[in-house]
Design an enzyme around this catalytic site. Structure first.
Site, PDB file in Angstrom:
ATOM      1  N   PRO A 267       0.917  -1.348   0.064  1.00  0.00           N
ATOM      2  CA  PRO A 267      -0.015   0.043   0.066  1.00  0.00           C
ATOM      3  C   PRO A 267       0.758   1.131  -0.035  1.00  0.00           C
ATOM      4  O   PRO A 267       0.840   1.947   0.961  1.00  0.00           O
ATOM      5  CB  PRO A 267      -0.854  -0.176   1.125  1.00  0.00           C
ATOM      6  CG  PRO A 267      -0.073  -0.807   2.097  1.00  0.00           C
ATOM      7  CD  PRO A 267       0.707  -1.769   1.457  1.00  0.00           C
ATOM      8  N   CYS A 268       1.447   1.734  -1.127  1.00  0.00           N
ATOM      9  CA  CYS A 268       2.249   2.982  -1.262  1.00  0.00           C
ATOM     10  C   CYS A 268       1.305   4.117  -1.365  1.00  0.00           C
ATOM     11  O   CYS A 268       1.820   5.194  -1.015  1.00  0.00           O
ATOM     12  CB  CYS A 268       3.290   2.654  -2.475  1.00  0.00           C
ATOM     13  SG  CYS A 268       2.368   2.577  -3.935  1.00  0.00           S
TER      14      CYS A 268
END
Length: 159
Positions: A127-128
């Site tokens: 989850p950047c």
DNA sequence: CTCCGCCTAATGA
DNA sequence: TCATTAGGCGGAG
């Protein structure tokens, strides 16, 4: 001869999301580059019922899905550390690039950390999109900021 | 070694 | 608020 794993596809009103797999799990996720939303609303058109497709569906639905197994992600040792750090950010929360740098033990390497985020091979799963700038603005996203806005809105709608 | 980049903090207008 | 600048660091060539 290695086993061939069929890619998983999720069809949406913004285009196709494609996931690639290996024997140990997900190794990549690609989405079309979207700068501005191409249609009024985002919707998942067809998602399949496997764990990966379900994860994507739930994520956009604002649920807090159980992340399926992630395979070996190809990158430098530093990049792998950053990506592992990303996986510790819970759904619905955000961190700044600075906080992430501190978490992985490289408080001076903020910009290098941001670069590694930009090289994330499996967005949505790693989850950047939950990492933003210290000043509260979004920063960047490899496939276009529209995705980052959409994902953050979906994850925070449910709180 | 050089150049670049999903950044940050400080400074000036 | 915006524009500029310098700092720090990994990665690519």
């Amino acid at each position: 001869m290695p086993t061939v794993h069929a890619p998983r596809i999720v069809s949406t009103s913004w285009g196709l999301i494609e996931m690639t797999l290996s024997a140990d799990g997900l190794t990549g996720c690609t989405l079309p580059w979207i700068d501005a939303p191409p249609v009024e609303s985002f919707e998942v058109l067809d998602a399949g019922s496997d764990a990966y497709s379900s994860y994507v569906f739930d994520l956009f639905a604002g649920a807090a899905p159980q992340r399926p197994s992630i395979g070996h992600l190809s990158g430098t040792p530093f990049q792998v550390r950053v990506w592992q750090g990303l996986m510790t950010i819970p759904t619905g929360e955000t961190r700044t690039y600075r906080e992430l740098a501190a978490v992985i033990g490289c408080p001076q390497a903020v910009r290098a950390v941001a670069n590694a985020c930009g090289r994330n091979p499996a967005p949505l799963f790693v989850p950047c999109h939950r990492v933003i700038r210290t000043d509260g603005t979004l920063g960047g996203f490899s496939s276009g900021l529209a995705w980052k806005r959409l994902l953050l809105a979906a994850e925070q709608s449910n709180r």
